[in-house]
Design a protein around this motif. Sequence first.
Motif, mmCIF file in Angstrom:
data_model
loop_
_atom_site.group_PDB
_atom_site.id
_atom_site.type_symbol
_atom_site.label_atom_id
_atom_site.label_comp_id
_atom_site.label_asym_id
_atom_site.label_seq_id
_atom_site.Cartn_x
_atom_site.Cartn_y
_atom_site.Cartn_z
ATOM 1 N N TRP A 110 45.229 43.894 48.880
ATOM 2 C CA TRP A 110 44.748 42.929 47.900
ATOM 3 C C TRP A 110 43.684 43.538 46.994
ATOM 4 C CZ3 TRP A 110 47.180 38.339 47.493
ATOM 5 C CH2 TRP A 110 47.973 37.943 48.588
ATOM 6 N N THR A 152 38.812 35.677 42.210
ATOM 7 C CA THR A 152 40.262 35.877 42.166
ATOM 8 C C THR A 152 40.680 36.857 43.250
ATOM 9 O OG1 THR A 152 40.315 35.532 39.767
ATOM 10 C CG2 THR A 152 42.211 36.646 40.739
ATOM 11 N N GLU A 180 44.403 38.995 44.229
ATOM 12 C CA GLU A 180 45.732 39.245 43.667
ATOM 13 C C GLU A 180 46.448 40.374 44.391
ATOM 14 O OE1 GLU A 180 45.111 42.286 39.973
ATOM 15 O OE2 GLU A 180 44.503 40.200 39.593
ATOM 16 N N GLN A 181 47.785 40.346 44.269
ATOM 17 C CA GLN A 181 48.635 41.403 44.823
ATOM 18 C C GLN A 181 49.843 41.571 43.909
ATOM 19 O OE1 GLN A 181 51.466 41.988 48.729
ATOM 20 N NE2 GLN A 181 49.331 41.436 49.138
ATOM 21 N N THR A 182 50.266 42.819 43.699
ATOM 22 C CA THR A 182 51.424 43.122 42.856
ATOM 23 C C THR A 182 52.614 43.499 43.728
ATOM 24 O OG1 THR A 182 50.005 43.875 41.041
ATOM 25 C CG2 THR A 182 52.303 44.585 40.999
ATOM 26 N N VAL A 192 51.501 33.872 37.865
ATOM 27 C CA VAL A 192 52.247 35.113 37.709
ATOM 28 C C VAL A 192 52.596 35.148 36.229
ATOM 29 C CG1 VAL A 192 54.334 36.403 38.230
ATOM 30 C CG2 VAL A 192 53.183 35.142 40.052
ATOM 31 N N THR A 196 52.425 40.221 39.452
ATOM 32 C CA THR A 196 51.101 40.168 40.063
ATOM 33 C C THR A 196 50.769 38.718 40.381
ATOM 34 O OG1 THR A 196 50.347 42.130 38.868
ATOM 35 C CG2 THR A 196 48.654 40.688 39.781
ATOM 36 N N LYS A 236 48.363 35.920 41.488
ATOM 37 C CA LYS A 236 46.916 35.707 41.436
ATOM 38 C C LYS A 236 46.567 34.302 41.912
ATOM 39 C CE LYS A 236 46.111 38.759 37.454
ATOM 40 N NZ LYS A 236 45.447 38.879 36.127
ATOM 41 N N HIS A 259 43.135 31.969 41.886
ATOM 42 C CA HIS A 259 41.829 31.977 41.221
ATOM 43 C C HIS A 259 41.148 30.631 41.406
ATOM 44 C CE1 HIS A 259 38.795 32.636 38.112
ATOM 45 N NE2 HIS A 259 39.164 31.500 37.545
#
Length: 369
Positions: A55, A91, A93-95, A124, A157, A159, A161
């Motif tokens: 992450w 935030t 996030e992970q791709t 996304v 990605t 996210k 938030h």
Amino acid sequence: MEAAAVLSVLLLCATVHTTVAVTDGLLWNGNFELGPKASDMKGSEVLKHDAIPGWTIFGFVEYIKSGQKQGDMLLVVPEGAYAVRLGNEATIEQTINVTKGMYYSITFSAARTCAQEETLNVSVAPDFGVLPMQTLYSSNGWDSYAWAFQAEYTTATIKLHNPGVEEDPACGPLIDSIAIKTLYPPKPSRVNILKNGGFEEGPYIFPNTSWGVLVPPNIEDDHSPLPAWMVESLKAVKYIDSDHFSVPQGRRAVELVAGKESAIAQVARTVVGKTYELLFAVGDASNSCEGSMVVEAFANKETLKVPYESKGKGGFKRAVLRFVATSTRTRIMFYSTFYTMRSDDFSSLCGPVVDDVKLLSVRNPRRLA
């Protein structure tokens, strides 16, 4: 030396953030059981943006252990031992690798902490949704939410938030167990004009949780996590499975958990002047949701109220609504007339279950009259 080299490679793989291929289930370290190193933390605050394996974080993010206290409140994690908390404007996030043009649903568990009006932005690019968390649907304070998107590129990605602005910057939702599922758009068949009438296609349900998944209203979700269906209401509906609930048909169904504020709808292709029958099942989820329930079904200008006396232990009845189409597109809709609370937990909303919805054309309506 060789053992040390292998260990170094494994540690490197655990800390380097790469784009991972998508498979149905938890994202890489989606339950946050792999945590940051002690040197990357100050108390519960995570200091480095890449400290949590898999992450990337921005802003004030805390790594929370189950049982940790916040004032007089005990923070509980639904699965495993760890979760994260997103502070003001934080935030995570992970791709991942995806297939361009395909539809995907994200499922995650979240709990409100000190703020009463918490919301969560899920995105996304270029899609995003704002999910309200004011209403609690489960007794332990945790709910699972679904949100869907269509992949515009070959990578996505994801996210989460927290847009909140609280006096305490540490206030914000707890997040745990983030998963993904590929959605395959259903099609009508010879035995059903409606698509996904049995609700078998839908978001990922965590196998170790017993509270289902909330599907948000369509005003917050351009692509429905429940393919072919829209949630036309102010509140969410609950997607349930036969492993944890009583389901009339198959393995999935929908529970209308917020009265008239919880409605599902689908637009079907029809022929003007032709007679149709809308067939469906109404029941209870065997979750201590007791009392008199009524599901209202709408098709064209026709309405049918289906009463159901629930003992909270499972069961269902079937109903039929006949109508004559006056348009080439007919809206089918269901909602619950009343608000209902679980008898074993007066803080949890519940409601009737709708399942096995079919729309059929009637060839000889006079014979059946």
